[in-house]
Design a protein around this motif. Structure first.
Motif, short mmCIF file in Angstrom:
data_model
loop_
_atom_site.label_atom_id
_atom_site.label_comp_id
_atom_site.label_asym_id
_atom_site.label_seq_id
_atom_site.Cartn_x
_atom_site.Cartn_y
_atom_site.Cartn_z
N VAL A 157 25.25 25.00 93.72
CA VAL A 157 25.30 23.55 93.48
C VAL A 157 26.76 23.11 93.40
O VAL A 157 27.54 23.63 92.60
N ARG A 162 18.84 16.15 81.98
CA ARG A 162 18.83 17.49 82.58
C ARG A 162 17.43 18.06 82.41
O ARG A 162 16.90 18.07 81.28
N GLU A 218 20.99 20.76 85.98
CA GLU A 218 21.99 19.89 86.58
C GLU A 218 21.84 18.45 86.09
O GLU A 218 20.73 17.97 85.88
N ARG A 227 25.76 17.29 95.11
CA ARG A 227 25.48 16.16 94.24
C ARG A 227 26.74 15.30 94.15
O ARG A 227 27.86 15.84 94.10
N THR A 250 29.17 19.70 92.91
CA THR A 250 29.13 18.32 92.42
C THR A 250 30.47 17.64 92.66
O THR A 250 31.52 18.15 92.27
#
Length: 521
Positions: free
Chosen positions: A148, A116, A67, A256, A150
């Motif tokens: 995840v 990353r 990520e 995120r 974002t």
């Protein structure tokens, strides 16, 4: 009835009488996928680095593999203040298993480096300024078990949204999950929780940007009030497995924002037309949410008549339906005002009584008292023969030991296990709900309510069922939660807060067992 805005439906009397309870879920279905803990202890690995004239600040002590991570770089003066004179290109180096994606030139002592982390464990990132000053950061990679998500949003827009928590300010946003990006807008979600350190968010995706499940409206709950971060998720899981009432789907996610870790959030399904359709219910039926503004918390959404009919629109938000509050007003001003004998004679044909009773029994068992004046939905489908009202649960975080108190509000850390199962019946008190009073005021229905409480206590409301679900939730999000700097609990106290939930289940079962043996009023 005409003055109350009634239609020609005649109290919505369906062609049914004394319906049996819907089938209870299969009590033998207790399967639970396994999970291997990331660590045996609730502590972070040591990622400390020596003090240096250049500081590197990752968004968290741990970085999920693959990520994008934005590391903030700051040049410092000798007295450890930001050196506004520092300018120029940065020299960035890192372990072979850390990909340096980009590095900004430093301006006025600040810059961002994007990286990353590709493998688990400790890695080192080094940044050197043109004048030779150097700083380091330790990046600890881990394989998250959470999806995840974002969000990418203009930093200035995000700052405005957060700086004005009590205003409904929307900002353009893109959401990336599962390798796909969706466009839309976002704002803060919740009531008083908007002022908490860790915010909850609501996203409305564009018409052509629906998620794979077809939904366009997303709620990401921070669960800041719950130090264990399991109550809302666990309560919905119990509701789904222990009753026939519809339950919102909840999923923990690693959120995120602009390349930096925001925290562990609970993606909670929104109750709307999509929610109804997914459960085989008519999305054009009448759907009202009890969601009063703070200034109208008395009477709140307690289903009592109000002087100004326009206030119904403020107390109850209409999310679906074509009757424009007429049916809701008739329920409140006509049906719930019927004389006792007439109400008892007709209630089964107006309201899905067993739905209401199991809703009340479930809330009594988990000791949720936050539904009395808000945090529930009413639904009916006027196009079918069985057009009775039912109730849909919502917002179950203030439960399983936690209660609102005058001293601590929703952040009170006391654990209670003796909450009144008849909460909401206190006529003449501000904490009152007219539907609760009228339904539980009928002796035969009150007896049935108690039998539903007994059924839940004898069944799924048990440590053998709930503890493994708590353990698995904590196991899956352990490293993410450890790295979450915005959560309310300190890392070392998380196990204690989780144990409080488990202890509550045991204590509440004992208390309810004694209460059920006592003579009813």
């Amino acid at each position: 009835a005409t003055d109350a805005g009634a239609t020609d439906t005649g109290y919505f009397m369906a062609d049914v009488s004394s319906p049996d309870a819907a089938p209870w879920p299969d009590a033998t279905d207790t399967s639970m996928p396994s999970c291997t803990p990331w660590s045996d202890a609730w502590v972070l690995p040591d990622v400390a680095v020596p003090e240096a004239p250049v500081t590197l600040e990752p968004s968290a002590a741990l970085q999920p593999l693959g990520e994008l991570e934005t590391v903030e770089v700051t040049a410092l003066t000798a007295d450890k203040k930001r050196d506004d004179t520092a300018e120029g290109a940065l020299k960035v180096s890192a372990d072979a298993d850390v990909e340096v994606v980009s590095a900004e030139d430093m301006k006025a002592g600040r810059a961002n480096v994007q990286v990353r982390v590709k493998t688990a464990g400790a890695h080192t990132l080094t940044v050197t300024l043109p004048d030779g000053r150097t700083g380091q950061a330790r990046l600890w990679g881990f394989a998250t078990q959470l999806p995840v998500w974002t969000l990418t949003v203009d930093p200035a827009d995000l700052a405005e949204v957060v700086a004005n928590p009590l205003e409904r300010i929307w900002a353009k946003v893109s959401l990336t999950r599962g390798g796909k990006t969706f466009q839309g807008k976002m704002r803060l979600h919740g009531g008083s929780s908007r002022t908490f350190k860790k915010k909850s968010f609501r996203l409305n995706l564009d018409d052509d940007a629906a998620l794979p499940d077809g939904r366009r409206k997303v709620i990401l709950r921070a669960e800041f009030a719950d130090k264990a971060l399991v109550r809302n998720h666990l309560a919905y899981d119990l509701l789904r497995h222990a009753t026939w009432l519809p339950a919102c789907e909840t999923t923990y996610v690693h959120l995120r924002i602009n390349g930096r870790f925001y925290g562990v959030m609970v993606h909670t399904e929104r109750v709307d037309k999509d929610y109804l359709s997914a459960r085989g219910l008519n999305p054009k039926g009448s759907l009202y949410e009890a969601d009063p503004p703070f200034a109208m918390s008395v009477p709140g959404g307690n289903l009592t008549p109000v002087e100004d009919p326009q206030d119904y629109r403020l107390l109850y938000q209409r999310h679906a339906g074509e009757l424009a509050y007429a049916d809701l007003i008739e329920l409140i001003e006509v049906v719930l005002q019927l004389p006792d004998a007439e109400f008892e004679a007709h209630v089964d044909r107006i309201i899905k009584v067993d739905d209401v009773l199991v809703f009340l029994a479930f809330n009594a068992v988990i000791q949720n008292q936050d539904f009395v004046k808000k945090n529930y939905y009413l639904y009916r489908d006027p196009t079918v023969a069985d057009s009775r009202w039912t109730v849909l649960p919502w917002d179950l975080d203030l439960s399983l030991g936690h209660l609102w108190t005058e001293e601590g509000d929703v952040l009170d850390e006391q654990i209670f296990h003796d909450g009144d199962p008849y909460v909401g019946r206190n006529v003449g008190h501000s904490f009152y709900n007219q539907l609760v009073e009228r339904v539980l005021g009928v002796p035969r229905l009150r007896k049935r309510f108690r039998s539903f409480v007994q059924h839940l206590v004898d069944g799924r409301f048990h440590p053998d069922f709930l503890s493994p679900r708590i353990d698995r939730a904590l196991c899956r999000m352990q490293p993410d939660l450890l790295a979450d700097q915005k959560k309310r609990a300190k890392n070392e106290e998380v196990p204690q807060r989780v144990q409080e939930v488990k202890d509550f289940v045991t204590a509440r079962r004992v208390w309810l067992t004694t209460w059920l043996k006592e003579p009813d009023e």
